[in-house]
Design a protein around this motif. Structure first.
Motif, short mmCIF file in Angstrom:
data_model
loop_
_atom_site.label_atom_id
_atom_site.label_comp_id
_atom_site.label_asym_id
_atom_site.label_seq_id
_atom_site.Cartn_x
_atom_site.Cartn_y
_atom_site.Cartn_z
N THR A 53 0.83 -1.21 0.00
CA THR A 53 0.00 0.00 0.00
C THR A 53 0.86 1.25 0.00
N TRP A 54 1.91 1.24 0.81
CA TRP A 54 2.81 2.40 0.91
C TRP A 54 3.46 2.70 -0.44
N MET A 55 3.99 1.66 -1.09
CA MET A 55 4.69 1.88 -2.35
C MET A 55 3.73 2.35 -3.46
N ILE A 56 2.53 1.76 -3.51
CA ILE A 56 1.57 2.16 -4.54
C ILE A 56 1.14 3.61 -4.35
N MET A 57 0.95 4.03 -3.10
CA MET A 57 0.53 5.40 -2.84
C MET A 57 1.64 6.41 -3.19
N CYS A 58 2.90 6.00 -3.06
CA CYS A 58 4.02 6.90 -3.33
C CYS A 58 4.52 6.83 -4.76
N LEU A 59 4.02 5.89 -5.54
CA LEU A 59 4.47 5.77 -6.93
C LEU A 59 4.29 7.05 -7.74
N PRO A 60 3.18 7.78 -7.63
CA PRO A 60 3.04 9.02 -8.44
C PRO A 60 4.11 10.06 -8.16
N LEU A 61 4.75 10.02 -6.98
CA LEU A 61 5.79 11.00 -6.67
C LEU A 61 6.94 10.95 -7.67
N ILE A 62 7.23 9.76 -8.18
CA ILE A 62 8.36 9.60 -9.09
C ILE A 62 8.17 10.46 -10.33
N TYR A 63 6.94 10.50 -10.85
CA TYR A 63 6.70 11.20 -12.11
C TYR A 63 6.13 12.61 -11.91
N LEU A 64 5.31 12.80 -10.88
CA LEU A 64 4.79 14.14 -10.64
C LEU A 64 5.90 15.09 -10.18
N MET A 65 6.77 14.60 -9.30
CA MET A 65 7.85 15.43 -8.76
C MET A 65 9.14 15.25 -9.54
N ARG A 66 9.15 14.34 -10.51
CA ARG A 66 10.39 14.00 -11.23
C ARG A 66 11.51 13.72 -10.22
N SER A 67 11.18 12.87 -9.26
CA SER A 67 12.06 12.61 -8.12
C SER A 67 12.76 11.27 -8.26
N SER A 68 14.07 11.31 -8.44
CA SER A 68 14.86 10.08 -8.53
C SER A 68 15.05 9.44 -7.15
N MET A 69 15.08 10.27 -6.11
CA MET A 69 15.19 9.71 -4.76
C MET A 69 13.95 8.91 -4.41
N SER A 70 12.79 9.40 -4.81
CA SER A 70 11.55 8.63 -4.60
C SER A 70 11.60 7.31 -5.36
N SER A 71 12.20 7.34 -6.55
CA SER A 71 12.34 6.11 -7.33
C SER A 71 13.21 5.09 -6.61
N ILE A 72 14.31 5.56 -6.04
CA ILE A 72 15.21 4.66 -5.31
C ILE A 72 14.51 4.09 -4.07
N LEU A 73 13.82 4.95 -3.31
CA LEU A 73 13.09 4.48 -2.13
C LEU A 73 11.97 3.52 -2.52
N TYR A 74 11.33 3.81 -3.63
CA TYR A 74 10.24 2.94 -4.12
C TYR A 74 10.77 1.56 -4.50
N ILE A 75 11.91 1.52 -5.19
CA ILE A 75 12.50 0.23 -5.57
C ILE A 75 12.89 -0.57 -4.33
N ALA A 76 13.52 0.11 -3.36
CA ALA A 76 13.93 -0.56 -2.13
C ALA A 76 12.72 -1.11 -1.38
N GLY A 77 11.65 -0.32 -1.27
CA GLY A 77 10.45 -0.79 -0.59
C GLY A 77 9.78 -1.93 -1.33
N SER A 78 9.78 -1.88 -2.66
CA SER A 78 9.18 -2.95 -3.46
C SER A 78 9.96 -4.25 -3.29
N VAL A 79 11.28 -4.15 -3.22
CA VAL A 79 12.10 -5.35 -2.99
C VAL A 79 11.80 -5.94 -1.62
#
Length: 427
Positions: A134-160
């Motif tokens: 739930t946490w990762m799905i809710m934060c997924l839009p941050l990667i593209y809305l904010m163009r945030s690479s740090m969010s992408s890294i945190l998202y990948i780590a949480g998904s793993v």
């Protein structure tokens, strides 16, 4: 900088022209500005994370004394502040990487805190896997809305983390969402390639993505886990071929996790299988290949091997065979050795021979290129094989000692020749 102080003296002595001096000044000032911007981004992210953690600790200290309504307000308040910060970054500071990354990182953590606090306040049932999903799905839009690479890294780590928790505990069926979750990050990764061929966030993705695949690939082992050795070998072959493709021409080796992990992973698996225990167990297994629906591993092997071949075959057409790095061929050779191992003990000899030949060819490549790093890597492969054979009970201590002496002499002699050759060329 010292060189900028010397420019006046150099221009006065007419060693360089005023135009060259100005170009040098502009260059070093731009480098200094880029370094300052990177520090600003790093400190912005760290500051946002620390502020978020500080708020959580302050609230946690007085948590038991608060009413349910107050707890609910405090649970949502940090997340609302994060949303306000993201809105401000998008509307007023959209060109500031520090603002975008810092605000997105702060919101990322506050979303997780809000979900956990609301679940605790209202006693909403659930497990760690569903919480992470739930946490990762809710934060997924941050990667593209904010163009945030740090969010992408945190998202990948949480998904793993989600995949490891569910997959290795409950099986593949409980973690299949992970592969779709990972797939949606690829467009952002591609944009990083398009925008900047060299950058810190791109470098971090070059490491975290292959590490994520290495950690989670084992989840796909369903009924016949031993077949996953082929899958891993094909994965490492794909990593190496992809990492040495044109996409990484301007990347330093340390920034290229695909090449390093692909090479090291290949060698590690070969060394693991240079012992007889695996091949004995493999020959004892009974395979009924008519029941293909039970062989999830075969599908994984086909996909990964085909992916590696997409980069391997074009290289065969465009390069001379002997100029291709030796490790690039290993994933195909290993498949043949594995098939032999199903019926014969000769596979053990073939694996040891493959490791030795790989080490020798790598050593030879380093000597031809006059590259001490490649040369010593080849020697390390041979040394690792000797160390593995040291634990074989069938080999006498005299032979073991002789092997170590031979490898030690090889280290000294080859490095001496390379250094001597370099000194001769310098003269």
């Amino acid at each position: 900088m010292g060189i900028l102080k010397d420019l006046t003296e150099l221009t006065s002595a007419k060693v360089i022209s005023d135009e060259v001096a100005q170009d040098i000044t502009d260059y070093y000032q731009s480098r200094s500005g880029r370094f300052s911007n990177k520090l600003f981004v790093v400190f912005g992210i760290l500051g946002a994370v620390l502020v978020g953690l500080g708020i959580i600790l302050i609230v946690a200290h007085n948590w038991d004394d608060l009413s349910k309504f107050s707890k609910t307000i405090l649970a949502f308040l940090p997340m609302l502040l994060g949303q306000v910060a993201c809105a401000y970054a998008l509307l007023k500071r959209k060109d500031s990487v520090a603002w975008r990354e810092g605000a997105a990182s702060f919101l990322f953590f506050t979303v997780g805190a809000c979900i956990s606090l609301v679940s605790q306040i209202y006693h909403i049932p659930g497990d760690l896997g569903s919480f992470m999903f739930t946490w990762m799905i809710m934060c997924l839009p941050l990667i593209y809305l904010m163009r945030s690479s740090m969010s992408s890294i945190l998202y990948i780590a949480g998904s793993v983390f989600y995949a490891v928790h569910n997959g290795y505990s409950y099986g593949f069926a409980e973690s299949y969402w992970f592969w779709l979750m990972l797939l949606v990050v690829i467009p952002h990764y591609y944009l990083l390639f398009r925008q900047r061929e060299v950058g810190n966030f791109l470098t971090w993705h070059n490491w975290i993505l292959p590490i994520a695949l290495i950690i989670t690939l084992g989840i796909l082992g369903n009924h016949h886990e031993e077949l996953m050795f082929i899958a891993y070998m094909s994965l490492f072959g794909f990593f190496f071929m992809f990492g040495t493709s044109r996409f990484f021409n301007q990347q330093k080796l340390i920034n290229n996790g695909y090449v390093i992990l692909g090479s090291l992973g290949t060698v590690v698996i070969l060394l693991m299988l240079s012992f007889d225990w695996f091949w004995q167990e493999l020959r004892d297994r009974v395979y009924e290949f008519s029941a293909l629906d039970d062989y999830t591993e075969l599908i994984v092997i086909l996909i990964l091997t085909a992916s590696a071949m997409l980069f391997y075959l074009p290289r065969l057409r465009t390069q001379v065979f002997r100029e291709i790095p030796p490790i690039a061929h290993v994933f195909l050779v290993f498949i043949l050795i594995f098939v032999v191992g199903l019926f014969s003990s000769a596979a053990l000899i073939l694996v040891n021979l493959l490791v030795f030949v790989l080490g020798v060819l790598t050593l030879r490549s380093g000597a031809k290129k006059n590259h001490l790093g490649i040369l010593n890597y080849g020697l390390l492969i041979i040394t690792a094989l000797v160390v593995c054979r040291f634990f074989d009970e069938d080999i006498s201590f005299v032979i073991r000692g002789a092997l170590f002496v031979a490898v030690g002499v090889g280290f000294f002699f080859t490095n001496y020749l390379i250094l001597k050759k370099r000194r001769t060329n310098d003269e």
